[in-house]
Design a protein around this motif. Structure first.
Motif, mmCIF file in Angstrom:
data_model
loop_
_atom_site.group_PDB
_atom_site.id
_atom_site.type_symbol
_atom_site.label_atom_id
_atom_site.label_comp_id
_atom_site.label_asym_id
_atom_site.label_seq_id
_atom_site.Cartn_x
_atom_site.Cartn_y
_atom_site.Cartn_z
ATOM 1 N N GLY A 1 0.663 -1.347 -0.093
ATOM 2 C CA GLY A 1 0.005 -0.167 -0.039
ATOM 3 C C GLY A 1 0.961 1.311 -0.193
ATOM 4 N N GLY A 2 2.207 1.260 0.202
ATOM 5 C CA GLY A 2 2.889 2.282 0.074
ATOM 6 C C GLY A 2 2.670 3.293 1.368
ATOM 7 N N HIS A 3 2.856 2.809 2.581
ATOM 8 C CA HIS A 3 2.358 3.403 3.636
ATOM 9 C C HIS A 3 3.450 4.205 4.337
ATOM 10 C CE1 HIS A 3 -1.525 1.106 4.519
ATOM 11 N NE2 HIS A 3 -1.851 2.328 3.700
ATOM 12 N N ASN A 4 3.254 5.186 5.130
ATOM 13 C CA ASN A 4 4.384 5.850 5.859
ATOM 14 C C ASN A 4 4.870 5.205 6.868
ATOM 15 O OD1 ASN A 4 2.721 6.910 7.440
ATOM 16 N ND2 ASN A 4 2.519 8.899 6.746
ATOM 17 N N MET A 5 5.963 5.663 7.649
ATOM 18 C CA MET A 5 6.296 5.239 8.842
ATOM 19 C C MET A 5 5.622 5.385 10.004
ATOM 20 S SD MET A 5 9.052 3.423 9.839
ATOM 21 C CE MET A 5 10.716 3.780 9.063
ATOM 22 N N LEU A 6 4.791 6.236 10.082
ATOM 23 C CA LEU A 6 3.927 6.280 11.364
ATOM 24 C C LEU A 6 2.677 5.286 11.273
ATOM 25 C CD1 LEU A 6 2.992 8.063 13.853
ATOM 26 C CD2 LEU A 6 1.581 9.489 12.488
ATOM 27 N N GLU A 7 2.256 5.081 9.918
ATOM 28 C CA GLU A 7 1.068 3.872 9.811
ATOM 29 C C GLU A 7 1.763 2.625 9.860
ATOM 30 O OE1 GLU A 7 0.159 5.194 6.005
ATOM 31 O OE2 GLU A 7 -1.506 6.246 6.636
ATOM 32 N N MET A 8 3.216 2.489 9.823
ATOM 33 C CA MET A 8 3.769 1.039 10.107
ATOM 34 C C MET A 8 3.853 0.985 11.515
ATOM 35 S SD MET A 8 6.556 1.175 6.922
ATOM 36 C CE MET A 8 7.190 -0.396 7.372
ATOM 37 N N MET A 9 4.244 2.070 12.265
ATOM 38 C CA MET A 9 4.169 1.934 13.706
ATOM 39 C C MET A 9 2.725 1.452 14.213
ATOM 40 S SD MET A 9 7.005 4.831 14.811
ATOM 41 C CE MET A 9 5.674 5.627 15.450
ATOM 42 N N TYR A 10 1.600 1.993 13.758
ATOM 43 C CA TYR A 10 0.349 1.734 14.130
ATOM 44 C C TYR A 10 0.205 0.356 13.827
ATOM 45 C CZ TYR A 10 -0.906 6.582 14.548
ATOM 46 O OH TYR A 10 -1.089 8.065 14.758
ATOM 47 N N GLY A 11 0.418 -0.350 12.832
ATOM 48 C CA GLY A 11 0.517 -1.656 12.405
ATOM 49 C C GLY A 11 1.179 -2.563 13.323
ATOM 50 N N GLY A 12 2.255 -2.271 13.798
ATOM 51 C CA GLY A 12 3.114 -3.122 14.747
ATOM 52 C C GLY A 12 2.480 -2.837 16.215
#
Length: 72
Positions: free
Chosen positions: A32-43
């Protein structure tokens, strides 16, 4: 001994669910090409969702095992 079995089921369920959730969310972030903040939410969501899976497995797995092992 019963407590150790439940703790083992909790650990096994939580680690397995975390692996699945982290893999799905990580793949979705890459695709999806998400940014780093969204990756932290996913973690964080992976950890948060894995805990109830472990609790549910520790609570309901012995009951399901008893139910399946009963003769019909």
């Amino acid at each position: 001994m019963k407590l150790l079995n439940k703790l083992g089921l909790f650990a096994l369920g939580s680690v397995g669910a975390y692996g699945i959730f982290a893999g799905v969310f990580g793949l979705y972030c890459i695709v999806g090409g998400h940014n780093m903040l969204e990756m932290m939410y996913g973690g964080f969501a992976s950890i948060l969702l894995a805990l109830p899976v472990g609790v549910g497995l520790a609570i309901w797995a012995p009951e399901l095992q008893r139910r399946w092992s009963e003769p019909t």
